[in-house]
Motif scaffolding. Structure first.
Motif, short mmCIF file in Angstrom:
data_model
loop_
_atom_site.label_atom_id
_atom_site.label_comp_id
_atom_site.label_asym_id
_atom_site.label_seq_id
_atom_site.Cartn_x
_atom_site.Cartn_y
_atom_site.Cartn_z
N UNK A 4 72.78 27.29 12.28
CA UNK A 4 73.04 28.35 13.24
C UNK A 4 72.07 28.15 14.40
N UNK A 5 72.10 29.02 15.38
CA UNK A 5 71.31 28.82 16.59
C UNK A 5 69.80 28.75 16.32
N UNK A 6 69.21 29.66 15.54
CA UNK A 6 67.76 29.55 15.32
C UNK A 6 67.35 28.27 14.58
N UNK A 7 68.13 27.84 13.62
CA UNK A 7 67.80 26.62 12.87
C UNK A 7 67.92 25.39 13.78
N UNK A 8 68.98 25.34 14.57
CA UNK A 8 69.19 24.19 15.45
C UNK A 8 68.12 24.12 16.53
N UNK A 9 67.77 25.25 17.14
CA UNK A 9 66.72 25.24 18.17
C UNK A 9 65.36 24.95 17.55
N UNK A 10 65.13 25.41 16.34
CA UNK A 10 63.90 25.08 15.63
C UNK A 10 63.79 23.58 15.38
N UNK A 11 64.89 22.95 14.99
CA UNK A 11 64.89 21.50 14.79
C UNK A 11 64.61 20.77 16.10
N UNK A 12 65.17 21.26 17.19
CA UNK A 12 64.92 20.68 18.51
C UNK A 12 63.44 20.78 18.87
N UNK A 13 62.84 21.92 18.62
CA UNK A 13 61.42 22.10 18.94
C UNK A 13 60.53 21.23 18.05
N UNK A 14 60.91 21.03 16.81
CA UNK A 14 60.15 20.14 15.92
C UNK A 14 60.21 18.70 16.43
N UNK A 15 61.36 18.26 16.87
CA UNK A 15 61.50 16.90 17.40
C UNK A 15 60.66 16.73 18.66
N UNK A 16 60.67 17.72 19.55
CA UNK A 16 59.86 17.66 20.77
C UNK A 16 58.37 17.66 20.41
N UNK A 45 65.68 18.23 28.75
CA UNK A 45 66.68 17.25 28.32
C UNK A 45 67.26 17.62 26.97
N UNK A 46 66.41 18.07 26.05
CA UNK A 46 66.90 18.47 24.73
C UNK A 46 67.86 19.64 24.81
N UNK A 47 67.57 20.62 25.66
CA UNK A 47 68.46 21.77 25.81
C UNK A 47 69.79 21.38 26.45
N UNK A 48 69.75 20.47 27.44
CA UNK A 48 70.99 20.01 28.06
C UNK A 48 71.84 19.24 27.04
N UNK A 49 71.21 18.34 26.29
CA UNK A 49 71.95 17.58 25.27
C UNK A 49 72.47 18.51 24.18
N UNK A 50 71.68 19.52 23.80
CA UNK A 50 72.11 20.49 22.80
C UNK A 50 73.35 21.26 23.29
N UNK A 51 73.31 21.72 24.54
CA UNK A 51 74.45 22.45 25.11
C UNK A 51 75.71 21.60 25.18
N UNK A 52 75.54 20.35 25.62
CA UNK A 52 76.69 19.45 25.67
C UNK A 52 77.24 19.16 24.29
N UNK A 53 76.36 19.01 23.32
CA UNK A 53 76.80 18.78 21.95
C UNK A 53 77.55 19.95 21.37
N UNK A 54 77.08 21.16 21.66
CA UNK A 54 77.78 22.36 21.18
C UNK A 54 79.17 22.45 21.81
N UNK A 55 79.25 22.22 23.12
CA UNK A 55 80.56 22.29 23.79
C UNK A 55 81.50 21.20 23.29
#
Length: 62
Positions: A4-16, A45-55
């Protein structure tokens, strides 16, 4: 594992955070440059790639 959104954004922040930690530990550039220029661009860049991936996922699911 339910993504879900919190888990996915958390994973993005861990990678960064891992990438930023690696840059800081390697000593390739000074800490201020890493924190003021590199980390924000990694997050954007991570947020842009995340948004494109969701769409793209929404498009494929339809």
């Amino acid at each position: 594992m339910q993504f879900n959104l919190p888990v996915a954004l958390g994973a993005l922040l861990v990678i960064v955070a891992i990438g930023a930690g690696g840059l800081v530990a390697s000593g390739m550039m000074i800490l201020e440059t890493t924190l003021m220029m590199v980390v924000p661009s990694m997050v954007v860049f991570g947020l842009i790639a995340f948004g494109l991936g969701v769409k793209h996922g929404e498009y494929r699911a339809a």
